[in-house]
Design an enzyme around this catalytic site. Structure first.
Site: not given
Length: 609
Positions: A18, A20, A78, A108-109
């Site tokens: 993962e 970002f 995502h 959902r965030g």
């Protein structure tokens, strides 16, 4: 290829990484180099996070496009639904589909902050379940994606539901069309195995991929686990306590712990796949897989042994789909103009590429190097930060000052500009910070001058033991334009001794530094290594932080209804104040910066308030 199909085809252990989207252009470029190197480890796929409310939408799509199309790595994008504007979900799904992405992690965030009912949102999307249901029920998208969802073995950080309710909600997401589950990070393996058994007993049979985060530094470990609501077993706390001031030992422990956890999950939980959170760093990830014996190098050795075994048929055992060869550009140095970590004994590989893997390991985050992919580390699966509960309703500037003073004195453990208590390092300059705050110049970042303290010092130490660390003193605070003008005039008289950067919400910038000038304010000298510059202040990093800082005022104001006194106050501060960074280059004199601010500039002058 859809991830759920790759799960079925995998013939052994597999893993995903993962990342970002970095916050700066150079960080973005360096992350591509980092991903291209990690691609050699043959991950089944990589995940690209999505900032809360679409805050990193463009960067996420750009990064996903490059990894999916140009590097040929199956990418999981995502996607959060909270606070997404009308049509933005469709736009994001179409964009993903157009660039060949076939995998979505539906989240959902972050929840809306305070009373954000006045921000336009799509009423169809309030939970991840809504997003899953929408994708599966929309002909344009229903067959286009493999959908993953999140699960929380230690419970959701919002603690809205009990465990049974959360499991029912997870079951609903699976029943609506989710075909794999990725868990939030955890460190309590016993509890995870109990939770896994409970999940399976409820009839949830889709693949479950545990989230694994190798500990990078003690401070980041505490921060992330607090934000995620992760339980830390007493044994891990006890192991970390005696080594918490030695970053290298903490990193080594983090690798060892991750390996032990994964082995237990394989042996006792029967799990084959793992989701490794990189925090945009690479060395610990590589070491974990090396120690597990899961890298392509190990697979080749195993294949050779099988092929050479008497009476055995030659059988392929590679656990992952082959990836496109790394572009030639990935061999270029990512450390131009930076001090690089020299490999230690036991590190794999030599030369430039290995330096690029390690130069930004100590530390990583907001006060790091703007060129690092890890600069401005995000909260996992959310935004760059949340406004913590304040418990007060500021209606005057004096109220904000009082709140700042309460935080500095330790009477409250967080406030909008810091989700954690004041650091022990800041305690060294606390009288000066209190003096600033009392006059209405609220400090939000600082460090004391340090002249060659040992790297394992419990207050300012960092990096491996046996070294020495140095710091220039700096402070960041919010001030009026009058203060900025005073600073500009005063610094013109001491050019080369003090530097400043000041910016406002409108994008105006005043500074004594050149656009390309880089000011190393933290550096370390360690045995067998070049000098390591771990904290750099420059225009690009300051502007990046400035934008976040002013967004915090906006988010804080949004906790109060439109037209309220509190909201008018906070938005007024946001619109009129400047964020100021002042650095003094004399690191041998611990009081030099403060004499300059209070005696030369006169920040105690009541007429300035």
């Amino acid at each position: 290829m859809k991830l759920v199909e790759k799960f079925e085809q995998a013939r052994g252990p597999f893993y995903t990484f993962e990342f970002f989207p970095p916050r700066t252009e150079q960080g973005f470029s360096n992350l591509l180099l980092r991903i291209s190197r990690l691609a050699d480890l043959k991950p089944l796929a990589i995940n690209i996070t999505w900032g809360a409310g679409g805050s990193t939408k463009n960067q996420t799509l750009d990064l996903a496009s490059l990894t999916q199309r140009e590097y040929g790595i199956d990418t999981v994008m995502h996607l959060t639904c909270t606070n997404m504007m009308q049509g933005s979900v469709d736009d994001a799904l179409r964009a993903a589909k157009d660039i060949g992405i076939q995998n979505i992690l539906a989240l959902r965030g972050d929840p809306p902050r305070g009373e954000e009912y006045w921000i336009p949102t799509d009423p169809r999307f309030t939970h991840a379940l809504d997003l899953v249901t929408y994708i599966r029920s929309t002909p344009e998208f229903s067959e286009a994606f493999s959908i993953g969802v999140a699960a929380y073995p230690d419970g959701h950080s919002d603690a809205v539901h009990n465990e049974d309710e959360e499991i029912e909600h997870l079951k609903a997401k699976v029943d609506s069309g989710a075909d794999f589950i990725v868990t939030q990070l955890f460190y309590d393996v016993d509890n995870f195995l109990r939770w896994l058994q409970k999940i399976r007993a409820r009839g949830i049979t889709v693949p479950i991929i545990p989230g694994v985060l190798p500990i990078q530094t003690y401070a980041s470990f505490l921060r992330v686990t607090k934000l995620c609501g992760t339980y830390i077993p007493d044994a891990i706390r006890a192991d970390l306590e005696p080594i918490k001031h030695d970053d290298q030992k903490v990193k080594d422990y983090g690798v060892s712990l991750a390996v032990k956890m994964v082995r237990r999950l394989v042996d006792e939980g029967g799990l084959r796949g793992f989701h490794i959170c990189t925090l945009n760093l690479e060395k610990s990830v590589e070491r974990v897989l090396e120690n597990l014996g899961w890298t392509p190098r190990h697979a080749k050795v195993q294949n050779k042994l099988i092929a050479e075994s008497p009476g055995s048929a030659e059988q392929p055992t590679d656990t992952n789909t082959e990836l496109i060869v790394t572009p030639a550009s990935a061999t270029s140095s990512a450390t131009t103009g930076l001090a690089a970590h020299v490999p230690k004994d036991g590190d794999t590989g030599k030369g430039e590429a290995n330096y690029a893997a390690t130069w930004d390991e100590f530390p990583n985050g907001r006060f790091g190097d703007v060129n690092s992919p890890a600069f401005g580390t995000q909260d996992l699966w959310g935004g760059f930060g949340r406004i913590p509960p304040i418990g007060s309703r500021p209606s005057t500037l004096a109220d904000i000052t009082a709140l700042s003073l309460r935080f500095l004195r330790g009477e409250i453990t967080s406030y909008p500009f810091s989700p954690a208590p004041l650091s022990s390092e800041s305690q060294l300059i606390l009288p000066h910070l209190l003096r600033l705050a009392k006059n209405g110049w609220w400090p939000v970042g600082s460090q004391p001058a340090v002249d060659g303290l040992q790297s394992d010092d419990g207050t300012v130490g960092w990096g491996p033991a046996g070294g020495y660390v140095y710091q220039k003193s700096f402070v960041e605070f919010f001030a009026s334009e009058d203060i900025v003008e005073r600073l500009e005039k005063a610094i013109g008289k001491v050019k080369g001794v003090v530097d400043f950067l000041a910016g406002n919400k409108m994008g105006d910038l005043r500074t004594s530094m050149q656009a390309t000038e880089r000011n190393a304010v933290t550096w370390g000298v360690f045995p067998g290594q070049e000098i390591v510059q771990s904290t750099i202040i420059e225009q690009e990093s300051f502007i990046t932080w400035k934008e976040e800082a002013f967004s915090i005022w906006t988010n804080w104001a949004s906790q109060f209804p439109p037209g309220s006194q509190e909201r008018r106050l906070l938005e007024g501060v946001r619109d009129t104040r400047w964020l100021v960074n002042v650095t003094h280059h004399d690191f041998k004199d611990p009081d030099a910066l403060w004499r300059f601010l209070f005696e030369d500039i006169g920040l105690d002058d009541p007429s300035l308030i």
